[in-house]
Design a protein around this motif. Structure first.
Motif, PDB file in Angstrom:
ATOM      1  N   ILE A  86       5.335  11.406  -6.649  1.00 52.35           N
ATOM      2  CA  ILE A  86       4.065  11.349  -6.911  1.00 52.35           C
ATOM      3  C   ILE A  86       3.560  12.885  -7.151  1.00 52.35           C
ATOM      4  O   ILE A  86       3.775  13.640  -6.330  1.00 52.35           O
ATOM      5  N   CYS A  87       3.180  13.251  -8.330  1.00 50.55           N
ATOM      6  CA  CYS A  87       3.006  14.603  -9.046  1.00 50.55           C
ATOM      7  C   CYS A  87       1.575  14.627  -8.648  1.00 50.55           C
ATOM      8  O   CYS A  87       0.545  14.355  -9.448  1.00 50.55           O
ATOM      9  N   GLY A  88       1.075  15.689  -7.501  1.00 50.04           N
ATOM     10  CA  GLY A  88      -0.132  15.794  -7.102  1.00 50.04           C
ATOM     11  C   GLY A  88      -1.048  16.984  -8.156  1.00 50.04           C
ATOM     12  O   GLY A  88      -1.845  16.839  -8.541  1.00 50.04           O
ATOM     13  N   PRO A  89      -0.087  18.131  -8.439  1.00 46.95           N
ATOM     14  CA  PRO A  89      -0.783  19.086  -9.237  1.00 46.95           C
ATOM     15  C   PRO A  89      -1.223  18.394 -10.564  1.00 46.95           C
ATOM     16  O   PRO A  89      -0.826  17.937 -11.301  1.00 46.95           O
ATOM     17  N   GLY A 148      -3.046  12.203 -13.153  1.00 49.03           N
ATOM     18  CA  GLY A 148      -3.293  13.666 -12.771  1.00 49.03           C
ATOM     19  C   GLY A 148      -4.406  14.348 -13.472  1.00 49.03           C
ATOM     20  O   GLY A 148      -4.447  15.328 -13.107  1.00 49.03           O
ATOM     21  N   GLY A 149      -5.294  13.476 -13.704  1.00 53.64           N
ATOM     22  CA  GLY A 149      -6.574  14.325 -14.309  1.00 53.64           C
ATOM     23  C   GLY A 149      -7.552  14.741 -13.342  1.00 53.64           C
ATOM     24  O   GLY A 149      -8.480  15.122 -13.739  1.00 53.64           O
ATOM     25  N   GLU A 150      -7.355  14.281 -12.138  1.00 57.11           N
ATOM     26  CA  GLU A 150      -8.585  14.661 -11.245  1.00 57.11           C
ATOM     27  C   GLU A 150      -7.411  14.913  -9.709  1.00 57.11           C
ATOM     28  O   GLU A 150      -6.711  14.247  -9.260  1.00 57.11           O
ATOM     29  N   LEU A 151      -8.025  16.009  -9.111  1.00 57.05           N
ATOM     30  CA  LEU A 151      -7.170  16.283  -7.829  1.00 57.05           C
ATOM     31  C   LEU A 151      -7.674  15.633  -6.669  1.00 57.05           C
ATOM     32  O   LEU A 151      -9.125  15.554  -6.613  1.00 57.05           O
ATOM     33  N   GLY A 152      -6.916  15.463  -5.680  1.00 56.01           N
ATOM     34  CA  GLY A 152      -7.424  15.090  -4.368  1.00 56.01           C
ATOM     35  C   GLY A 152      -6.752  13.925  -3.780  1.00 56.01           C
ATOM     36  O   GLY A 152      -6.677  13.522  -2.696  1.00 56.01           O
ATOM     37  N   TYR A 153      -5.973  13.016  -4.759  1.00 58.37           N
ATOM     38  CA  TYR A 153      -5.773  11.637  -4.454  1.00 58.37           C
ATOM     39  C   TYR A 153      -4.346  11.456  -4.313  1.00 58.37           C
ATOM     40  O   TYR A 153      -3.889  10.172  -4.048  1.00 58.37           O
ATOM     41  N   ALA A 154      -3.427  12.312  -4.590  1.00 53.98           N
ATOM     42  CA  ALA A 154      -2.119  12.109  -4.747  1.00 53.98           C
ATOM     43  C   ALA A 154      -1.432  11.681  -3.390  1.00 53.98           C
ATOM     44  O   ALA A 154      -0.732  10.706  -3.417  1.00 53.98           O
ATOM     45  N   LEU A 155      -1.575  12.204  -2.215  1.00 46.67           N
ATOM     46  CA  LEU A 155      -1.080  11.913  -1.066  1.00 46.67           C
ATOM     47  C   LEU A 155      -1.390  10.503  -0.402  1.00 46.67           C
ATOM     48  O   LEU A 155      -0.848   9.692  -0.063  1.00 46.67           O
ATOM     49  N   VAL A 156      -2.753  10.267  -0.693  1.00 53.64           N
ATOM     50  CA  VAL A 156      -3.222   8.948  -0.324  1.00 53.64           C
ATOM     51  C   VAL A 156      -2.818   7.636  -1.094  1.00 53.64           C
ATOM     52  O   VAL A 156      -2.361   6.623  -0.803  1.00 53.64           O
TER      53      VAL A 156
END
Length: 803
Positions: A86-89, A148-156
């Motif tokens: 999961i690529c959060g950046p 990856g177009g918006e930050l904040g949701y990778a971990l969930v």
């Protein structure tokens, strides 16, 4: 005197030398995607015509992402792991594309991007180029389940992916810019809902490169002890990898990753061998500190780049217009020694190809990242078995969502063994009257459970946390990896996840056009505790506008349903759970309300999505009405029928037609939406020239927007939520917004030519009733008895509509 190197140590050192070369290959491909149109392996000196005219992409995070990917490949290969990445950046797309190309997945899915010189040219050209691919890890990117177009949701999303996936490890890279967002901060608590007996594991890697676009990051500037304390408090065991020397960092990362994966293995083995309940474990996480733009140019024009925010996007600007920048770019790219990484044909050399896992073990080819490959059909009971018995319209009072809860209870039971269905909600399952599901399951909870707690268990199928972001993100990850789910929420607060809805809708829109992306189960919202029955909570809880956002999306993605009673809600709920690659929004009340249709009539009505309720109107056969009273939503339906009652008694000669809308998208022309009516069918319902008084659940403008091209649009007079609200009685809420029966009846009279003056005495009587209502509720604090106790007085003479 140095100690002798053991064979195992030497083999590991040799492996890391190869791994470093693989990392350099990924970095080289990442830079090439940002900059190059041609000359992909620099077989000739770099020239202006080799450079893209517009340089788009993000370099700063990419070398760290590539570093992690290379090390995960080693771990997967040596330990036979099942891992998704999961690529959060936000814009780590160059790295994700580069790595899936190196492992071969990219070419398998896009055969035109071959593993040779011509394929490299296409790979580079397409990136952030018209007609090509986006700069982030999008649906087009193999192995991705996270936009990856918006930050904040990778971990969930990572946690949602591993629920009920016992063999899966989701490695989630969290950028330190993303870590500053509220949803990501809350997402760390997802470990309190992860059961190591039957769930997989998430390995978070917090990538601290110190900077975001133009500023330092909060976590990046915290010292190790503070970072350790923070994440220890969250319930993790932080492991640190820090530095900028590649060789030392490779050794540290390999050792640390082995430790983390060994810890995960030990936690799961202990839990799965231990009978009964268990204590929440302390899961490992890795904190990786590496320079932003690592291995890139140290300085450009005398200004610091590597290890600073200037490395964030395109470190060397305008090489086409600045000869010195062109030289600097060529020097940078040649520093990776591409001639040692790719053979004469442009193919990755054999010894590096061997470093990638094989088949479905490759992270780009893992079937969990293409969840439709794993999706099994949901077992559903016969919704008819939960029907409310209706023998005459309005005769029975029931709570629609409570009846749906009984249906969902059996859905949980039927799919308990398969473990492929969960219900998400922000602490509202019982409040929303779905509490029958607790007869079949509990809320999952991995913290301590007290003897007096109710419906908490380590093995529950209901997930509740007071964060709409977490509920939504868990469900997205769950659906995208091949399972099914249901999300209930108070209507006003679903706006909290507007942007998450946006991203998921975009994901579905793009993925539906990719032949290799298999369909996934639909995202199903139940919006209840809605605007018209939030009279006790007040204005802050009164907002029906989410539907307006939903209807902006591509027609083939979204559906919106307004079931007027329990039996229609049961049909809609069953239907939505059977669909795929859709976003279904169901708006239904939870309060006791009259029930209008028998199950047989409800099925007929819902299958059409819209229809005339003959039993409610007064128009004679084969004659047009004087007025059409239309409604969408449970409270608007109630008020419309009460208005019809007023008109029938006051003006018995009036010819009234009642049209009820369940599927809001039927109002659009069929050319705009698959569920839309043809102009002919629309005119047959709403007429071509008669006044239409439309009582709508939400903001009136939406009905006008959906019907503006219709013949009789000028005759549409819509009433709905007018942004008036407070803590008051249920009926006063509709009065404040002009949606009540008296306003609807007055509107009908005024819209009929010639009737406004002739029926002036009737309008005065209705206005007097409104004045009396206002006086009464302010004196007694409740609605008038004639409002509270009103029932539909006519029974039915048309059993086709009710039985």
């Amino acid at each position: 005197m140095q100690s002798a190197t053991t064979p195992n140590e030497q083999a590991r050192a040799d492996d890391l030398v190869l791994l470093d070369r693989y990392w350099r290959a990924a970095n080289y491909l990442s830079v090439g995607q940002i900059y190059l149109l041609a000359n992909p392996l620099l077989r000739e000196p770099l020239k202006l015509e080799h450079i893209k005219p517009r340089l788009l992409g993000h370099w700063g995070t990419t070398p760290g992402l590539n570093f992690i990917y290379a090390h995960l490949n080693r771990a997967i290969r040596t330990s036979h792991l099942n891992v998704i990445y999961i690529c959060g950046p936000g814009h780590g797309g160059p790295g994700m594309v580069a790595n899936t190309y190196l492992e071969g997945t990219y070419t398998e899915l896009y055969p035109e991007v071959t593993r040779d010189l011509d394929g490299l040219r296409k790979l580079f050209r397409q990136f952030s180029f018209p007609g090509g691919i986006p700069s982030h890890a999008a649906p087009e990117t193999p192995g991705s389940i996270h936009e990856g177009g918006e930050l904040g949701y990778a971990l969930v999303h990572a946690y949602g992916a591993v629920f009920d996936n016992p063999d899966l490890i989701a490695v989630c890279v969290v950028g330190d810019g993303e870590a500053e967002t509220g949803p990501l901060a809350a997402s760390w608590h997802s470990n309190k809902f992860l059961n190591p007996k039957h769930d997989g594991a998430v390995l978070p890697i917090l990538h601290l490169n110190g900077y975001k676009i133009a500023n330092p990051t909060v976590l990046g500037r915290m010292d190790d002890e503070d970072v350790r304390s923070l994440f220890t408090g969250y319930g993790y065991e932080p492991l640190f990898v820090e530095g900028d020397d590649p060789h030392a960092m490779h050794r540290s990362m390999a050792s640390t990753l082995d430790t983390a994966l060994g810890s995960i293995r030990a936690i799961q083995q202990a839990a799965r061998q231990q009978p009964g309940d268990l204590k929440r474990p302390r899961w490992p996480m890795i904190v990786l500190r590496s320079p932003k733009g690592w291995t890139g140019p140290k300085e450009v024009d005398g200004l610091k780049v590597e290890g600073f925010w200037r490395a964030h996007q395109v470190p060397i600007a305008n090489p086409r217009g600045n000869p010195e920048h062109l030289k600097l770019l060529e020097h940078w790219m040649r520093s990776y020694e591409p001639e040692s990484l790719f053979d004469a044909n442009g193919r990755l050399v054999a010894e590096l190809q061997a470093l990638a896992p094989a088949g479905a073990r490759r992270m780009g080819a893992n079937p969990h990242a293409n969840g439709g490959l794993l999706k099994r059909e949901l077992k559903l009971p016969d919704f008819r078995a939960y029907a409310v018995e209706v023998t005459a319209p309005g005769e029975v009072v029931a709570e629609a969502t409570r009846e749906l809860g009984k249906f969902l209870r059996e859905v949980v039971e039927l799919n308990a063994e398969a473990r492929n269905f969960r219900i998400m909600g922000p602490d509202e399952t019982a409040s929303n009257r779905l509490d029958a599901v607790f007869e079949a399951t509990d809320r999952v909870w991995m913290e301590g459970i007290e003897p007096y707690d109710v419906h908490l268990a380590h093995d529950g199928r209901v997930m509740e946390v007071l964060s709409e972001h977490l509920c939504h993100g868990w469900l997205e990850g769950y659906l995208l990896t091949g399972r099914h789910g249901f999300f209930s929420c108070y209507e006003a607060f679903i706006h909290i996840v507007d942007s998450m809805f946006n991203q998921h809708a975009k994901w579905l829109k793009v993925s539906r056009a990719l032949p290799w992306r298999r369909p996934i189960a639909s995202l199903n919202y139940l919006l209840t505790s809605h605007v018209w029955r939030q009279d006790h909570n007040g204005f802050s809880h009164q907002d029906p506008g989410f539907v307006d956002l939903v209807t902006n999306k591509k027609a083939d993605i979204v559906r919106v349903y307004f079931p007027p009673d329990a039996n229609t809600l049961l049909w809609v709920g069953d239907h939505c759970l059977r669909t795929y690659d859709r976003i279904n929004v169901i708006v239904a009340g939870k309060q006791p309300a009259p029930q209008w249709l028998s199950m047989r009539a409800a099925i007929t009505h819902c299958e059409a999505g819209i229809g005339i309720w003959d039993w409610a109107g007064t128009e004679p056969p084969n004659a047009e009405p004087d007025v059409v009273m239309a409604c969408a939503g449970d409270v608007p339906t109630l008020e419309t029928l009460a208005a019809v009652d007023l008109l029938r008694k006051a003006l018995p000669e009036l010819r009234i037609r009642v049209v009820n809308v369940v599927d809001l998208m039927t109002l659009q022309p069929m050319e705009q939406h698959p569920h839309g009516l043809s102009d002919r069918d629309f005119d047959s319902l709403f007429t071509r020239d008669k006044p239409v008084v439309f009582a709508y659940h939400g903001y009136p403008y939406l009905i006008h927007r959906l019907t503006y091209r219709r013949t009789n649009h000028d005759g549409m007079h819509v009433r709905g939520f007018a942004e008036e609200g407070t803590t008051t009685t249920p009926f006063d809420m509709v009065v404040l917004n002009g949606l009540d029966r008296f306003h609807l009846a007055i509107e009908a009279i005024e819209r009929m030519p010639g009737l406004g003056i002739a029926a002036a005495h009737v309008k005065r009587r209705f206005r007097d009733a409104l004045t009396e209502h206002t006086r009464y509720v302010r004196e007694h604090g409740e609605d008038m008895p004639q409002i509270r106790d009103w029932v539909w007085p006519y029974g039915t003479t048309d059993h086709k509509c009710v039985d």
